[in-house]
Design a protein around this motif. Structure first.
Motif: not given
Length: 258
Positions: A13-35
């Motif tokens: 679960a922590l690994l999945a959350l880490t990937f989610w966090e990285i993806a949100a930071l890379l996209i850097h668009q709150r409308i598309l994906l938030v952390t």
């Protein structure tokens, strides 16, 4: 479940959350994906939204009601089909159709017949009934000759035969079906609410968040749905498992009665 399995699942679960966090930071668009941090913050405040508790109760009440109706009727129809093959033949086209038609098609069609308020009940019912029916039917047809011989030797009445032989035989089939259908009922029920948009429902909350491009709320409500679905599944399966596991009292009751 031992602590090693728990640690593995927590790590996953922590690994999945880490990937989610990285993806949100890379996209850097709150409308598309938030952390996930932003979603966690919103979860701490979303309960203050007007109608929060009412929405959860509305959706839980309707989806759980549809699930229970599908469970009860599915078991009844499976019993009739096991006893009378003609019933199975008559039910075959209905069950095959229900399993094959997409949920969205059912929702649109049912909106013609039903009010949006009761839509999630019927859709959850439709999703659950064919799976319960098929699994219970297979369980009823599974043979347990040793237990049947024991019942004949002890001359058990039909009630005790059903309680100590039929129910334990059905247990793995019914638990497996319920384990699958509890989650499916929630997914289908919420999808029906998003399309029908009944007032005071979780589906309405999700639809509103989508209209206003409020990704924080959208993902927070999604997390709430997952948590409610998982908790409801665990509680229901634990109760059902206890109900369907009377074998430990079999010899005790037979010794006392005979």
């Amino acid at each position: 479940m031992n602590y090693k399995e728990v640690l593995k699942k927590v790590g996953a679960a922590l690994l999945a959350l880490t990937f989610w966090e990285i993806a949100a930071l890379l996209i850097h668009q709150r409308i598309l994906l938030v952390t996930p941090v932003a979603v966690a913050r919103r979860l701490c405040t979303i309960w203050r939204v007007e109608g929060f508790a009412r929405a959860i109760w509305f959706s839980f009440y309707h989806i759980a009601g549809g699930f229970l109706l599908g469970l009860i009727l599915g078991c009844m129809l499976a019993y009739l089909a096991a006893k009378h093959p003609v019933v199975e033949t008559l039910l075959w086209p209905w069950m095959a159709t229900i399993k094959s038609v997409p949920v969205a098609s059912f929702v649109v069609i049912c909106l013609i017949w039903l009010s949006a308020r009761n839509l999630s009940v019927f859709i959850s019912f439709l999703i659950v009934i064919p799976i319960i029916y098929q699994n219970v039917l297979e369980g009823l047809r599974a043979e347990n000759r040793e237990m049947q011989e024991v019942a004949t030797v002890f001359q058990l009445p039909w009630r005790k035969r059903f309680r100590y032989i039929e129910l334990p035989k059905l247990r793995p089939f019914l638990l497996s079906a319920c384990r699958v259908t509890t989650g499916m009922a929630w997914k289908a029920g919420i999808a029906a609410e998003i399309i029908g948009v009944p007032n005071g429902s979780i589906g309405k909350m999700l639809y509103t968040a989508k209209i206003y491009l409020d990704t924080d709320d959208l993902l927070a409500w999604t997390v709430i749905i997952v948590v409610i679905s998982v908790v409801a599944e665990k509680v229901f399966l634990a109760g059902l498992s206890r109900l369907l596991n009377p074998c430990s009292r079999f010899m005790e009751d037979t010794d006392a009665g005979y």
